[in-house]
Design a protein around this motif. Structure first.
Motif, PDB file in Angstrom:
ATOM      1  N   SER A  61       0.853  -1.033   0.002  1.00 33.71           N
ATOM      2  CA  SER A  61      -0.015  -0.212  -0.175  1.00 33.71           C
ATOM      3  C   SER A  61       1.036   1.108  -0.087  1.00 33.71           C
ATOM      4  N   ASP A  62       0.426   2.237  -0.537  1.00 31.72           N
ATOM      5  CA  ASP A  62       1.230   3.534  -0.493  1.00 31.72           C
ATOM      6  C   ASP A  62       1.123   4.087   0.956  1.00 31.72           C
ATOM      7  N   ASN A  65       1.230   0.438   6.947  1.00 31.42           N
ATOM      8  CA  ASN A  65       0.685  -0.223   7.843  1.00 31.42           C
ATOM      9  C   ASN A  65       1.259  -0.263   9.360  1.00 31.42           C
TER      10      ASN A  65
END
Length: 160
Positions: A61-62, A65
């Motif tokens: 993901s950009d 997390n």
């Protein structure tokens, strides 16, 4: 002083003799041609962008997390911190700063889960080995641990 010089000379002579590629039994069967052909086929199919291992497509993901990154920080503390700094400074192994900009996620995950095969085949891993002079031991990371370490590396490199 003279004894030290003689000891050094003898030691160097033994070392040079032991490293001489001409010594030893070089007899071989016809299998050498087959094994070199197999090695060439293996090298031809090797992808240096992903490395050697089971990870061929790691989706990131950009956005970081943080839960996974925190888990990776714990793994780092237990299995990685003894040899790797979070800066670009070498300890035993190379520093981790910028590692996610130098290598693709697949390469990183394959390296941390399969260091022996990577050190045997990958030119970038071999170049690091020449600098560090110590093979990275297999830490037996699970897939989840490897993914957590990758996310922690991203955090270390400034991904928010």
């Amino acid at each position: 002083m003279r004894k030290l010089l003689i000891l050094f000379s003898v030691s160097m002579s033994v070392l040079l003799y032991a490293c001489d590629g001409a010594s030893g039994d070089n007899t071989s069967s016809g299998n050498a041609d087959n094994s070199s052909a197999a090695a060439n086929n293996s090298a031809a199919s090797y992808d240096p962008e992903r490395g050697e291992g089971k990870f061929s497509n790691v989706e990131l993901s950009d956005k970081l997390n943080t839960t996974i990154a925190d888990a990776g920080e714990k793994v780092y503390g237990v299995k990685c911190a003894a040899c790797h700094k979070l800066t670009d400074e070498k300890l035993v192994g190379p520093g981790w700063k910028g590692v996610t900009t130098r290598h693709k996620p697949e390469w990183i995950m394959n390296f941390v889960t399969n260091p022996d095969a990577m050190l045997d085949k990958d030119p970038k891993a071999q170049a690091m080995l020449e600098i560090c002079m110590v093979r990275m031991p297999n830490q037996n990371l699970s897939d989840d641990d490897a993914r957590s370490v990758l996310e922690f590396m991203r955090k270390n490199d400034g991904v928010q």
